[in-house]
Design an enzyme around this catalytic site. Structure first.
Site, PDB file in Angstrom:
ATOM      1  N   LYS A 169     -10.789   0.708  -5.698  1.00 42.07           N
ATOM      2  CA  LYS A 169     -10.923  -0.743  -5.506  1.00 42.07           C
ATOM      3  C   LYS A 169     -11.692  -1.288  -6.707  1.00 42.07           C
ATOM      4  CE  LYS A 169     -12.301  -4.237  -2.103  1.00 42.07           C
ATOM      5  NZ  LYS A 169     -13.170  -4.555  -0.951  1.00 42.07           N
ATOM      6  N   LYS A 229     -12.632 -14.690   1.134  1.00 40.02           N
ATOM      7  CA  LYS A 229     -13.290 -13.929   0.079  1.00 40.02           C
ATOM      8  C   LYS A 229     -12.371 -12.824  -0.436  1.00 40.02           C
ATOM      9  CE  LYS A 229     -17.654 -12.766   0.698  1.00 40.02           C
ATOM     10  NZ  LYS A 229     -18.925 -12.327   1.343  1.00 40.02           N
ATOM     11  N   GLY A 236      -7.274  -3.569   4.183  1.00 37.79           N
ATOM     12  CA  GLY A 236      -8.240  -4.522   3.657  1.00 37.79           C
ATOM     13  C   GLY A 236      -8.451  -4.403   2.160  1.00 37.79           C
ATOM     14  N   GLU A 295     -11.091   2.636  -1.277  1.00 37.42           N
ATOM     15  CA  GLU A 295     -12.356   2.218  -1.878  1.00 37.42           C
ATOM     16  C   GLU A 295     -12.599   2.832  -3.254  1.00 37.42           C
ATOM     17  OE1 GLU A 295     -14.681   0.015  -1.355  1.00 37.42           O
ATOM     18  OE2 GLU A 295     -13.807  -0.771   0.489  1.00 37.42           O
ATOM     19  N   PHE A 343       1.600  -2.384  13.565  1.00 38.92           N
ATOM     20  CA  PHE A 343       1.219  -1.469  12.486  1.00 38.92           C
ATOM     21  C   PHE A 343       0.131  -0.483  12.926  1.00 38.92           C
ATOM     22  CE2 PHE A 343       2.747  -5.077   9.759  1.00 38.92           C
ATOM     23  CZ  PHE A 343       3.772  -4.388   9.124  1.00 38.92           C
ATOM     24  N   LEU A 344      -0.671  -0.874  13.909  1.00 36.23           N
ATOM     25  CA  LEU A 344      -1.802  -0.034  14.301  1.00 36.23           C
ATOM     26  C   LEU A 344      -1.358   1.273  14.949  1.00 36.23           C
ATOM     27  CD1 LEU A 344      -4.218  -2.738  15.783  1.00 36.23           C
ATOM     28  CD2 LEU A 344      -4.037  -1.922  13.427  1.00 36.23           C
ATOM     29  N   ASP A 383       0.837  -1.194   0.000  1.00 31.83           N
ATOM     30  CA  ASP A 383       0.000   0.000   0.000  1.00 31.83           C
ATOM     31  C   ASP A 383       0.880   1.256   0.000  1.00 31.83           C
ATOM     32  OD1 ASP A 383      -1.319   2.215   1.816  1.00 31.83           O
ATOM     33  OD2 ASP A 383      -2.974   1.077   0.954  1.00 31.83           O
ATOM     34  N   THR A 421      -2.291  -4.340   7.533  1.00 30.74           N
ATOM     35  CA  THR A 421      -1.665  -3.292   8.338  1.00 30.74           C
ATOM     36  C   THR A 421      -2.684  -2.355   8.980  1.00 30.74           C
ATOM     37  OG1 THR A 421      -1.490  -1.886   6.374  1.00 30.74           O
ATOM     38  CG2 THR A 421       0.408  -3.292   6.907  1.00 30.74           C
ATOM     39  N   THR A 422      -3.974  -2.600   8.771  1.00 30.57           N
ATOM     40  CA  THR A 422      -5.018  -1.790   9.399  1.00 30.57           C
ATOM     41  C   THR A 422      -5.834  -2.672  10.335  1.00 30.57           C
ATOM     42  OG1 THR A 422      -6.601  -2.240   7.618  1.00 30.57           O
ATOM     43  CG2 THR A 422      -5.201  -0.278   7.387  1.00 30.57           C
TER      44      THR A 422
END
Length: 406
Positions: free
Chosen positions: A102, A169, A132, A99, A196-197, A68, A156-157
């Protein structure tokens, strides 16, 4: 009809020139929690990346990294240093992943990188390092490149750790459809590092907490109570301050366990009544109609608020509990309401679209008290309107300082 079956191969042949092929594909993958994956003197990550393809033939230390863009800005030098120190030869595609992008264009960029790198689809799993959205994009691309290429997720989120990083999925948006094209494609491995958070903006912590709240409301009152406790504190330090480590670890690990508990026996969604679809009935449409302003978890939180109102209207939830749920949503820095809810007919259309994806039934999970759920198939437009009215009334009653949150 006379049939002969070769039990070694699961193949049946009858006397009319018809064959029935019966085959089973074993699926197994690990989800591992490990703090400080990029610590150069810790071989854990390197060993895991080599171990997950052990037995696949001649070993290879070539790896394609899809990272990312924001993650690369923050951790790019540490990522590069780790892979060099542990003897990997890498190429890296830095991808803008959110998004609004995406979509197929992002998938195509990953496919092109895989082709240019010359990925060996048995020995060289692609490594996805990001949130994600990135995990979904890379998983989808890997699943269709040469009919299936192994990949590893390093989310990482927070939403990546507890949701997108643990299931099978994959999907990207297509036209006006949320995740309209996708596959079921398990990673070889998901590696979860809460370190990472610490670099996440508080909005992205809130975004992930929405998915944790979702699981808590339908499966675990104790988890809900822990989330409620977190909602009364400062989310900015929840995953940074050691004094909150017990709460943070419980919230993350319990939500992952509960999610996997639901996913594992139903990975390919043969059973369409899935309690983890809670918060995902109206939110796909809400999210796509406000894609420029809402993150995924923010849309899920609005769905949770709306369906809490519907559960209240149907007598499944008491008013004090319904208000308590919305208090937690607001306390997590999430808005229970968005003006898109006021668009004429939008929520009814959202439910109709979901019904098409649930084999003609609503199969709508609602909270039956906090921590348990029921499925219903008869929610009416009037009940949807009543649920929305409850949320709108709640938001209008907030003190001015809270309105800035909601």
């Amino acid at each position: 009809m006379v049939r002969a079956k070769d039990y070694r191969h699961g193949l049946e042949r009858d006397s009319r020139g018809r064959w029935t092929v019966d085959a089973v594909k074993q699926v197994s993958y690990d989800v591992l929690v490990r703090r400080d994956l990029l610590k150069v003197d810790d071989p854990f990550l390197a060993d895991a990346l080599r171990g997950c393809v052990a037995g696949a033939g001649n070993s290879s230390d070539r790896r394609l990294l899809i990272v990312d863009k924001v993650v690369d800005t923050l951790y790019g030098p540490a990522i590069d240093a780790y892979f060099i120190a542990h003897g990997f030869t890498t190429a890296k595609l830095v991808l803008d992943a959110h998004e609004q992008v995406k979509n197929w264009g992002s998938v195509d960029a990953v496919l092109a990188a895989m082709d240019q790198f010359g990925v060996d689809r048995r020995r060289e799993p692609v490594i996805a390092i990001g949130g994600g959205v990135l995990c979904d994009v890379v998983g989808f691309a890997a699943s269709i490149y040469r009919r299936g290429t192994p990949y590893v997720r390093i989310p990482t989120t927070l939403i990546g750790l507890v949701d997108a990083g643990v299931g099978v999925k994959t999907g990207v948006n297509h036209r006006a459809g949320k995740n309209r094209i996708g596959t079921y494609a398990q990673p070889l491995l998901s590696l979860l590092d809460t370190r990472f958070l610490s670099s996440l903006a508080v909005r992205h912590i809130s975004n992930g907490m929405a998915e944790i709240l979702k699981v808590a409301l339908v499966k675990s009152r104790p988890l809900f109570e822990h989330v409620e406790r977190a909602s009364r504190g400062d989310l900015r330090v929840l995953f940074e301050d050691d004094q909150h480590a017990g709460l943070a670890d419980y919230v993350i690990e319990e939500s992952i366990h509960l999610m996997l508990e639901e996913l594992q026996p139903n990975l390919w969604e043969g059973t369409l009544e899935r309690c983890v679809d809670y918060g995902h009935t109206f939110s796909p449409t809400i999210e796509m109609h406000a894609v420029a302003e809402l993150l995924h978890g923010e849309a899920v939180a609005i769905d949770i608020a709306l369906t809490t109102g519907i559960a209240l209207e149907r007598g499944l939830l008491s008013e004090p509990d319904a208000v308590r749920v919305l208090d937690v949503i607001a306390g997590l820095g999430l808005a229970p309401w968005n003006d898109v809810l006021a668009r004429q007919g939008l929520l009814t259309e959202a439910l109709e679209d979901t019904v098409r994806h649930r084999d003609g039934f609503q199969r709508l999970p609602l909270t039956d008290g906090i921590g348990t759920h029921v499925f219903v198939n008869d929610v009416t437009p009037a009940q949807i309107a009543a649920g929305a009215a409850f949320v709108e009334s709640y938001v209008s009653s907030l003190a001015p300082w809270q309105e800035s949150v909601a």
